[in-house]
Design a protein around this motif. Structure first.
Motif, PDB file in Angstrom:
ATOM      1  N   GLY A  12       0.807  -1.212   0.000  1.00 30.06           N
ATOM      2  CA  GLY A  12       0.000   0.000   0.000  1.00 30.06           C
ATOM      3  C   GLY A  12       0.841   1.263   0.000  1.00 30.06           C
ATOM      4  O   GLY A  12       0.523   2.248  -0.681  1.00 30.06           O
ATOM      5  N   LEU A  13       1.940   1.246   0.753  1.00 29.21           N
ATOM      6  CA  LEU A  13       2.852   2.396   0.781  1.00 29.21           C
ATOM      7  C   LEU A  13       3.475   2.601  -0.601  1.00 29.21           C
ATOM      8  O   LEU A  13       3.529   3.724  -1.110  1.00 29.21           O
ATOM      9  CB  LEU A  13       3.941   2.191   1.832  1.00 29.21           C
ATOM     10  CG  LEU A  13       4.936   3.337   1.993  1.00 29.21           C
ATOM     11  CD1 LEU A  13       4.240   4.613   2.430  1.00 29.21           C
ATOM     12  CD2 LEU A  13       6.013   2.954   3.005  1.00 29.21           C
ATOM     13  N   ALA A  14       3.914   1.523  -1.226  1.00 28.82           N
ATOM     14  CA  ALA A  14       4.504   1.619  -2.573  1.00 28.82           C
ATOM     15  C   ALA A  14       3.482   2.141  -3.575  1.00 28.82           C
ATOM     16  O   ALA A  14       3.820   2.949  -4.456  1.00 28.82           O
ATOM     17  CB  ALA A  14       5.044   0.258  -3.005  1.00 28.82           C
ATOM     18  N   ALA A  15       2.225   1.721  -3.439  1.00 23.43           N
ATOM     19  CA  ALA A  15       1.179   2.190  -4.352  1.00 23.43           C
ATOM     20  C   ALA A  15       0.928   3.685  -4.174  1.00 23.43           C
ATOM     21  O   ALA A  15       0.751   4.411  -5.158  1.00 23.43           O
ATOM     22  CB  ALA A  15      -0.109   1.400  -4.131  1.00 23.43           C
TER      23      ALA A  15
ATOM     24  N   VAL B 147     -12.015 -15.308   0.638  1.00 22.44           N
ATOM     25  CA  VAL B 147     -10.695 -14.851   1.073  1.00 22.44           C
ATOM     26  C   VAL B 147     -10.721 -13.332   1.170  1.00 22.44           C
ATOM     27  O   VAL B 147     -11.147 -12.648   0.228  1.00 22.44           O
ATOM     28  CB  VAL B 147      -9.590 -15.298   0.089  1.00 22.44           C
ATOM     29  CG1 VAL B 147      -8.233 -14.791   0.540  1.00 22.44           C
ATOM     30  CG2 VAL B 147      -9.585 -16.811  -0.037  1.00 22.44           C
ATOM     31  N   TYR B 148     -10.269 -12.824   2.313  1.00 20.21           N
ATOM     32  CA  TYR B 148     -10.204 -11.379   2.543  1.00 20.21           C
ATOM     33  C   TYR B 148      -8.799 -11.016   3.006  1.00 20.21           C
ATOM     34  O   TYR B 148      -8.123 -11.817   3.639  1.00 20.21           O
ATOM     35  CB  TYR B 148     -11.213 -10.951   3.616  1.00 20.21           C
ATOM     36  CG  TYR B 148     -12.636 -11.213   3.224  1.00 20.21           C
ATOM     37  CD1 TYR B 148     -13.289 -10.393   2.321  1.00 20.21           C
ATOM     38  CD2 TYR B 148     -13.328 -12.303   3.744  1.00 20.21           C
ATOM     39  CE1 TYR B 148     -14.607 -10.653   1.945  1.00 20.21           C
ATOM     40  CE2 TYR B 148     -14.639 -12.557   3.379  1.00 20.21           C
ATOM     41  CZ  TYR B 148     -15.262 -11.721   2.479  1.00 20.21           C
ATOM     42  OH  TYR B 148     -16.553 -11.979   2.116  1.00 20.21           O
ATOM     43  N   GLU B 149      -8.407  -9.808   2.678  1.00 21.97           N
ATOM     44  CA  GLU B 149      -7.123  -9.294   3.134  1.00 21.97           C
ATOM     45  C   GLU B 149      -7.374  -7.945   3.796  1.00 21.97           C
ATOM     46  O   GLU B 149      -8.047  -7.082   3.228  1.00 21.97           O
ATOM     47  CB  GLU B 149      -6.178  -9.129   1.941  1.00 21.97           C
ATOM     48  CG  GLU B 149      -4.786  -8.767   2.325  1.00 21.97           C
ATOM     49  CD  GLU B 149      -3.867  -8.701   1.115  1.00 21.97           C
ATOM     50  OE1 GLU B 149      -2.884  -7.951   1.204  1.00 21.97           O
ATOM     51  OE2 GLU B 149      -4.129  -9.377   0.104  1.00 21.97           O
ATOM     52  N   ILE B 150      -6.872  -7.778   5.005  1.00 18.42           N
ATOM     53  CA  ILE B 150      -7.073  -6.531   5.742  1.00 18.42           C
ATOM     54  C   ILE B 150      -5.932  -5.589   5.386  1.00 18.42           C
ATOM     55  O   ILE B 150      -4.775  -5.858   5.698  1.00 18.42           O
ATOM     56  CB  ILE B 150      -7.150  -6.790   7.257  1.00 18.42           C
ATOM     57  CG1 ILE B 150      -8.285  -7.783   7.552  1.00 18.42           C
ATOM     58  CG2 ILE B 150      -7.355  -5.474   8.008  1.00 18.42           C
ATOM     59  CD1 ILE B 150      -8.327  -8.279   8.968  1.00 18.42           C
TER      60      ILE B 150
ATOM     61  N   GLU C   6      -6.778   1.833   4.136  1.00 11.26           N
ATOM     62  CA  GLU C   6      -7.947   2.388   3.452  1.00 11.26           C
ATOM     63  C   GLU C   6      -7.689   2.681   1.979  1.00 11.26           C
ATOM     64  O   GLU C   6      -8.546   2.446   1.134  1.00 11.26           O
ATOM     65  CB  GLU C   6      -8.387   3.682   4.130  1.00 11.26           C
ATOM     66  CG  GLU C   6      -9.011   3.492   5.480  1.00 11.26           C
ATOM     67  CD  GLU C   6      -9.430   4.806   6.077  1.00 11.26           C
ATOM     68  OE1 GLU C   6     -10.452   5.359   5.638  1.00 11.26           O
ATOM     69  OE2 GLU C   6      -8.719   5.293   6.973  1.00 11.26           O
ATOM     70  N   ASP C   7      -6.515   3.225   1.674  1.00 13.23           N
ATOM     71  CA  ASP C   7      -6.213   3.590   0.288  1.00 13.23           C
ATOM     72  C   ASP C   7      -6.006   2.362  -0.589  1.00 13.23           C
ATOM     73  O   ASP C   7      -6.087   2.450  -1.806  1.00 13.23           O
ATOM     74  CB  ASP C   7      -4.971   4.486   0.231  1.00 13.23           C
ATOM     75  CG  ASP C   7      -5.201   5.817   0.916  1.00 13.23           C
ATOM     76  OD1 ASP C   7      -6.186   6.498   0.575  1.00 13.23           O
ATOM     77  OD2 ASP C   7      -4.410   6.170   1.812  1.00 13.23           O
ATOM     78  N   GLU C   8      -5.742   1.242   0.014  1.00 12.58           N
ATOM     79  CA  GLU C   8      -5.487   0.000  -0.711  1.00 12.58           C
ATOM     80  C   GLU C   8      -6.739  -0.878  -0.784  1.00 12.58           C
ATOM     81  O   GLU C   8      -6.790  -1.820  -1.578  1.00 12.58           O
ATOM     82  CB  GLU C   8      -4.359  -0.744   0.013  1.00 12.58           C
ATOM     83  CG  GLU C   8      -3.756  -1.875  -0.732  1.00 12.58           C
ATOM     84  CD  GLU C   8      -2.653  -2.560   0.057  1.00 12.58           C
ATOM     85  OE1 GLU C   8      -2.129  -3.546  -0.444  1.00 12.58           O
ATOM     86  OE2 GLU C   8      -2.315  -2.117   1.179  1.00 12.58           O
ATOM     87  N   ALA C   9      -7.723  -0.592   0.031  1.00 11.92           N
ATOM     88  CA  ALA C   9      -8.928  -1.420   0.091  1.00 11.92           C
ATOM     89  C   ALA C   9      -9.627  -1.448  -1.268  1.00 11.92           C
ATOM     90  O   ALA C   9      -9.715  -0.442  -1.963  1.00 11.92           O
ATOM     91  CB  ALA C   9      -9.879  -0.895   1.163  1.00 11.92           C
ATOM     92  N   ASP C  10     -10.085  -2.622  -1.647  1.00 14.01           N
ATOM     93  CA  ASP C  10     -10.772  -2.818  -2.923  1.00 14.01           C
ATOM     94  C   ASP C  10     -11.628  -4.074  -2.783  1.00 14.01           C
ATOM     95  O   ASP C  10     -11.103  -5.187  -2.780  1.00 14.01           O
ATOM     96  CB  ASP C  10      -9.748  -2.971  -4.047  1.00 14.01           C
ATOM     97  CG  ASP C  10     -10.376  -3.095  -5.424  1.00 14.01           C
ATOM     98  OD1 ASP C  10     -11.579  -3.411  -5.534  1.00 14.01           O
ATOM     99  OD2 ASP C  10      -9.646  -2.881  -6.409  1.00 14.01           O
ATOM    100  N   ALA C  11     -12.923  -3.887  -2.646  1.00 17.27           N
ATOM    101  CA  ALA C  11     -13.829  -5.012  -2.420  1.00 17.27           C
ATOM    102  C   ALA C  11     -13.733  -6.054  -3.529  1.00 17.27           C
ATOM    103  O   ALA C  11     -13.821  -7.255  -3.266  1.00 17.27           O
ATOM    104  CB  ALA C  11     -15.262  -4.514  -2.288  1.00 17.27           C
ATOM    105  N   ALA C  12     -13.531  -5.627  -4.773  1.00 14.50           N
ATOM    106  CA  ALA C  12     -13.448  -6.569  -5.887  1.00 14.50           C
ATOM    107  C   ALA C  12     -12.255  -7.512  -5.743  1.00 14.50           C
ATOM    108  O   ALA C  12     -12.287  -8.632  -6.243  1.00 14.50           O
ATOM    109  CB  ALA C  12     -13.353  -5.808  -7.206  1.00 14.50           C
ATOM    110  N   LEU C  13     -11.214  -7.066  -5.042  1.00 17.31           N
ATOM    111  CA  LEU C  13     -10.033  -7.901  -4.815  1.00 17.31           C
ATOM    112  C   LEU C  13     -10.051  -8.562  -3.437  1.00 17.31           C
ATOM    113  O   LEU C  13      -9.087  -9.225  -3.059  1.00 17.31           O
ATOM    114  CB  LEU C  13      -8.761  -7.052  -4.957  1.00 17.31           C
ATOM    115  CG  LEU C  13      -8.515  -6.442  -6.330  1.00 17.31           C
ATOM    116  CD1 LEU C  13      -7.296  -5.527  -6.295  1.00 17.31           C
ATOM    117  CD2 LEU C  13      -8.355  -7.527  -7.383  1.00 17.31           C
TER     118      LEU C  13
END
Length: 166
Positions: free
Chosen positions: A32-35, A109-112, A115-122
């Protein structure tokens, strides 16, 4: 047309209002930081291209890029880097990928993530979401209740792991 309601062309454009910044702590994964850093570089490059235009009568795109840069810089300043590998995988924590099974036997499968990285589709969810709050602290074999507007759902934790895509 009457000029009474037309603003004279002064080439001044008031800055656009800032994008809202979340009041929650800005936890980020290494990915997320890199993104965020990559998005900042892209927007800075776009702004440089906009400023290099020969015809710059429309300054709104520049103002939008400047606003986006302010937002991204604020998010980077407030970023709290959490490396998921620094947690054990005995209980769900920020940055973990969690495999659950619902009442119908469907595995999800969910990944916590931040906020800026959150994407429900993924399957990436923010830590303050109701689902993440239900999962955090749970262990393999635990049943958790995900309270949703459509009704509560029981989930069983099947697997907790550190994502392999940093």
């Amino acid at each position: 047309m009457s000029r009474a309601f037309v603003k004279e062309d002064t080439n001044d454009l008031a800055p656009l209002p800032d994008l809202p910044v979340s009041p929650h702590p800005n936890y980020v994964t290494p990915r997320g930081l890199a993104a965020l850093q990559a998005r900042l570089l892209v927007v800075q490059a776009e702004l440089a291209q906009l400023r290099a235009r020969a015809e710059r009568l429309d300054r709104l795109p520049e103002a939008a890029a400047e606003r986006d840069i302010r937002y991204l810089e604020a998010r980077l300043r407030s970023a709290i880097l959490i490396d998921p590998a620094s947690h054990g995988t005995t209980e769900v924590a920020f940055g973990h990928r969690v495999t659950v099974v619902d009442e119908d036997g469907t595995e999800l499968v969910y990944e916590i993530t931040g906020e800026d990285e959150a994407d429900a589709a993924l399957g990436r969810i923010a830590p303050q979401s109701p689902l993440a709050r239900a999962l955090i602290g749970a262990r393999v074999g635990d049943l958790v209740t995900w309270r949703r507007p459509a009704g509560a759902v029981e989930l069983e934790i099947l697997k907790i792991e550190v994502p392999d895509d940093p």
